[in-house]
Design a protein around this motif. Structure first.
Motif, PDB file in Angstrom:
ATOM      1  N   ARG A  49      44.823  39.266  62.639  1.00 15.32           N
ATOM      2  CA  ARG A  49      45.534  38.971  61.611  1.00 15.32           C
ATOM      3  C   ARG A  49      46.362  37.549  61.464  1.00 15.32           C
ATOM      4  N   HIS A  50      46.042  36.770  62.412  1.00 18.50           N
ATOM      5  CA  HIS A  50      46.925  35.513  62.424  1.00 18.50           C
ATOM      6  C   HIS A  50      45.810  34.642  62.624  1.00 18.50           C
ATOM      7  N   ALA A  51      46.274  33.339  62.437  1.00 20.72           N
ATOM      8  CA  ALA A  51      45.488  32.287  62.595  1.00 20.72           C
ATOM      9  C   ALA A  51      45.143  31.742  63.821  1.00 20.72           C
ATOM     10  N   ASN A  52      44.039  31.320  64.292  1.00 21.03           N
ATOM     11  CA  ASN A  52      43.883  30.908  65.639  1.00 21.03           C
ATOM     12  C   ASN A  52      44.853  29.621  65.963  1.00 21.03           C
ATOM     13  N   PRO A  53      45.638  29.624  67.066  1.00 23.69           N
ATOM     14  CA  PRO A  53      46.764  28.615  67.357  1.00 23.69           C
ATOM     15  C   PRO A  53      46.064  27.327  67.512  1.00 23.69           C
ATOM     16  N   PHE A  54      44.777  27.361  67.879  1.00 25.56           N
ATOM     17  CA  PHE A  54      44.341  25.660  68.114  1.00 25.56           C
ATOM     18  C   PHE A  54      43.717  25.382  67.246  1.00 25.56           C
ATOM     19  N   ARG A  55      43.043  26.183  66.328  1.00 23.25           N
ATOM     20  CA  ARG A  55      42.465  25.727  65.103  1.00 23.25           C
ATOM     21  C   ARG A  55      43.708  25.322  64.234  1.00 23.25           C
ATOM     22  N   PHE A  56      44.534  26.111  63.985  1.00 21.78           N
ATOM     23  CA  PHE A  56      45.803  25.816  63.351  1.00 21.78           C
ATOM     24  C   PHE A  56      46.622  24.381  63.767  1.00 21.78           C
ATOM     25  N   LEU A  57      46.452  23.927  65.073  1.00 24.59           N
ATOM     26  CA  LEU A  57      46.842  23.027  65.841  1.00 24.59           C
ATOM     27  C   LEU A  57      46.083  21.739  65.349  1.00 24.59           C
ATOM     28  N   LEU A  58      44.693  22.041  65.281  1.00 23.54           N
ATOM     29  CA  LEU A  58      43.860  20.929  64.994  1.00 23.54           C
ATOM     30  C   LEU A  58      44.044  20.435  63.452  1.00 23.54           C
ATOM     31  N   PHE A  59      44.126  21.691  62.821  1.00 23.12           N
ATOM     32  CA  PHE A  59      44.043  21.309  61.222  1.00 23.12           C
ATOM     33  C   PHE A  59      45.369  20.754  60.976  1.00 23.12           C
ATOM     34  N   SER A  60      46.696  21.190  61.366  1.00 23.66           N
ATOM     35  CA  SER A  60      47.682  20.664  60.959  1.00 23.66           C
ATOM     36  C   SER A  60      48.140  19.297  61.388  1.00 23.66           C
ATOM     37  N   THR A  61      47.532  18.877  62.596  1.00 24.66           N
ATOM     38  CA  THR A  61      47.822  17.618  63.068  1.00 24.66           C
ATOM     39  C   THR A  61      46.767  16.671  62.537  1.00 24.66           C
ATOM     40  N   ALA A  62      45.552  17.017  62.027  1.00 18.15           N
ATOM     41  CA  ALA A  62      44.811  16.003  61.206  1.00 18.15           C
ATOM     42  C   ALA A  62      45.555  15.642  59.965  1.00 18.15           C
ATOM     43  N   ILE A  63      46.050  16.780  59.196  1.00 18.68           N
ATOM     44  CA  ILE A  63      46.602  16.459  57.914  1.00 18.68           C
ATOM     45  C   ILE A  63      48.094  15.707  58.133  1.00 18.68           C
ATOM     46  N   ALA A  64      48.803  16.104  59.121  1.00 17.30           N
ATOM     47  CA  ALA A  64      50.017  15.358  59.364  1.00 17.30           C
ATOM     48  C   ALA A  64      49.867  14.035  59.455  1.00 17.30           C
ATOM     49  N   PRO A 110      59.374  34.467  65.296  1.00 14.47           N
ATOM     50  CA  PRO A 110      58.582  34.121  66.246  1.00 14.47           C
ATOM     51  C   PRO A 110      58.061  34.842  67.475  1.00 14.47           C
ATOM     52  N   LYS A 111      58.839  35.471  68.329  1.00 13.50           N
ATOM     53  CA  LYS A 111      58.638  36.399  69.448  1.00 13.50           C
ATOM     54  C   LYS A 111      57.522  37.396  68.923  1.00 13.50           C
ATOM     55  N   GLU A 112      57.738  38.276  68.130  1.00 11.99           N
ATOM     56  CA  GLU A 112      57.083  39.197  67.607  1.00 11.99           C
ATOM     57  C   GLU A 112      55.656  38.759  67.015  1.00 11.99           C
ATOM     58  N   THR A 113      55.592  37.434  66.506  1.00 11.29           N
ATOM     59  CA  THR A 113      54.488  36.940  65.949  1.00 11.29           C
ATOM     60  C   THR A 113      53.266  36.713  67.095  1.00 11.29           C
ATOM     61  N   VAL A 114      54.230  35.909  68.191  1.00 12.85           N
ATOM     62  CA  VAL A 114      53.434  35.505  69.380  1.00 12.85           C
ATOM     63  C   VAL A 114      52.925  36.492  70.067  1.00 12.85           C
ATOM     64  N   ASP A 115      53.686  37.531  70.199  1.00 16.24           N
ATOM     65  CA  ASP A 115      53.319  38.795  71.172  1.00 16.24           C
ATOM     66  C   ASP A 115      52.239  39.719  70.387  1.00 16.24           C
ATOM     67  N   ASP A 116      52.099  39.610  69.000  1.00 22.36           N
ATOM     68  CA  ASP A 116      51.122  40.373  68.167  1.00 22.36           C
ATOM     69  C   ASP A 116      49.732  39.544  68.426  1.00 22.36           C
ATOM     70  N   TYR A 117      50.008  38.212  68.322  1.00 20.62           N
ATOM     71  CA  TYR A 117      48.666  37.582  68.553  1.00 20.62           C
ATOM     72  C   TYR A 117      48.152  37.628  70.010  1.00 20.62           C
ATOM     73  N   LEU A 118      49.049  37.626  70.951  1.00 21.55           N
ATOM     74  CA  LEU A 118      48.510  37.751  72.478  1.00 21.55           C
ATOM     75  C   LEU A 118      48.260  38.994  72.811  1.00 21.55           C
ATOM     76  N   TYR A 119      48.858  40.118  72.252  1.00 27.20           N
ATOM     77  CA  TYR A 119      48.681  41.477  72.700  1.00 27.20           C
ATOM     78  C   TYR A 119      48.181  42.502  71.882  1.00 27.20           C
ATOM     79  N   GLY A 120      48.092  41.994  70.606  1.00 27.51           N
ATOM     80  CA  GLY A 120      48.003  43.106  69.452  1.00 27.51           C
ATOM     81  C   GLY A 120      47.060  42.626  68.716  1.00 27.51           C
ATOM     82  N   ALA A 121      47.116  42.675  67.338  1.00 28.27           N
ATOM     83  CA  ALA A 121      46.246  42.370  66.039  1.00 28.27           C
ATOM     84  C   ALA A 121      45.994  40.767  66.040  1.00 28.27           C
ATOM     85  N   ARG A 122      45.354  40.463  66.878  1.00 31.24           N
ATOM     86  CA  ARG A 122      44.840  38.995  67.055  1.00 31.24           C
ATOM     87  C   ARG A 122      44.355  38.343  65.574  1.00 31.24           C
TER      88      ARG A 122
END
Length: 301
Positions: free
Chosen positions: A59-74, A45-57
């Motif tokens: 490569r990862h799902a947008n966190p807020f888009r991910f939140l909207l999508f997962s919350t809607a389905i859940a 988790p830390k490596e993934t978070v840091d990679d999104y914040l400071y590295g290859a952004r």
């Protein structure tokens, strides 16, 4: 086929199921990042978070888009497979024995607490009357409570996605206050919180089947799994790998081991404090919301 337009070089591809699915994935930007992100948030988790914040952004799902999508389905799955069956079975009916405390919904006890308080207040006032409350009035009170509970639970179901979104800034606030030495600012804590709540949504969706067949056992398992993952996630992101180690030659020193042990315990207490305070504040907000709805339904306000 004769009435179809003639093909040319600039003509787009014909619509197929594959093209629809590809377009859908492109719209939500999950085609290349979501499974990679989910795996990373579980394993590193830390490596993934840091990679999104400071590295290859990218490569990862947008966190807020991910939140909207997962919350809607859940929210959708919980409504149709947990909430509606519970309402249909009368899990929130005051006439069902043990339903207040045996309902397979996480908010069953909260609802019972508020309703019992309202009922107790009515009973106290009734005791001052010169006559004893007859069975008809008891039945009317019971029906009134049942209607109020159903209204409150329906409102709570409608607002569950809002409370899920609200949990992100709440967790971000406490992780920012307790772990300021990590260097993450508040907005970066919002990103971390969005990733974390999205993952609890994913875990909640996975655990819907046992909750559907056995609400009590399934709900307990879901609470333990989500709570355990939240503590694990916070510890891995904000504690593990954050603090620098001393030279290897000092690691066998008793003083070093003692201070390391104290640091581990202190950080664990911080993690648990963040977890408890965040859910306590969220529970207070949900409890206040439920009480307002119940009070309005009971008094006609």
């Amino acid at each position: 086929m004769e009435n179809l337009p003639q093909k040319n070089e600039n003509q787009p591809k014909r619509i197929t199921w594959e093209l629809i699915w590809t377009d859908f994935l492109n719209v939500i930007n999950f085609e290349k990042g979501v499974f990679f992100t989910i795996k990373g948030l579980i394993v590193k988790p830390k490596e993934t978070v840091d990679d999104y914040l400071y590295g290859a952004r990218m490569r990862h799902a947008n966190p807020f888009r991910f939140l909207l999508f997962s919350t809607a389905i859940a929210t959708l799955l919980n409504y149709y497979f947990i909430f509606q069956p519970s309402m249909a079975n009368g899990d929130f009916s005051p006439t069902k024995d043990g339903s207040y405390y045996d309902a397979g919904n996480a908010f069953g006890k909260s609802v019972a607490f508020n309703i019992d308080n309202i009922t107790s207040a009515d009973s106290t006032e009734s005791a001052k009357e010169p006559t004893v409350v007859d069975e008809k009035k008891k039945k009317e009170r019971s029906d009134k409570i049942q209607v109020a509970v159903k209204i409150a639970m329906n409102k709570l179901s409608e607002w569950m996605d809002k409370f899920t979104f609200a949990s992100v800034p709440i967790f971000a606030l406490f992780t920012f206050l307790f772990f300021r030495k990590t260097g993450y600012n508040y907005t970066e804590n919002l990103v971390i919180g969005a990733f974390m709540i999205s993952m609890t949504n994913i875990l909640g969706m996975v655990l819907i089947p046992p909750s559907y067949f056995n609400p009590i056992v399934g709900g307990s398992i879901s609470t333990l799994v989500n709570g355990g993952f939240t503590i694990y996630f916070i510890y891995r992101v904000f504690v593990v790998g954050t603090y620098s180690e001393v030279d290897n030659e000092n690691k066998s020193n008793f003083k070093y081991q003692y201070h390391r042990f104290r640091r581990v315990i202190a950080n664990l207490l911080k993690v648990v404090s963040v977890f408890l305070l965040s859910y306590l504040l969220l529970s207070v907000l949900m409890g206040a919301f439920m009480f307002i709805i119940l009070y309005g339904s009971m008094t006609g306000a």
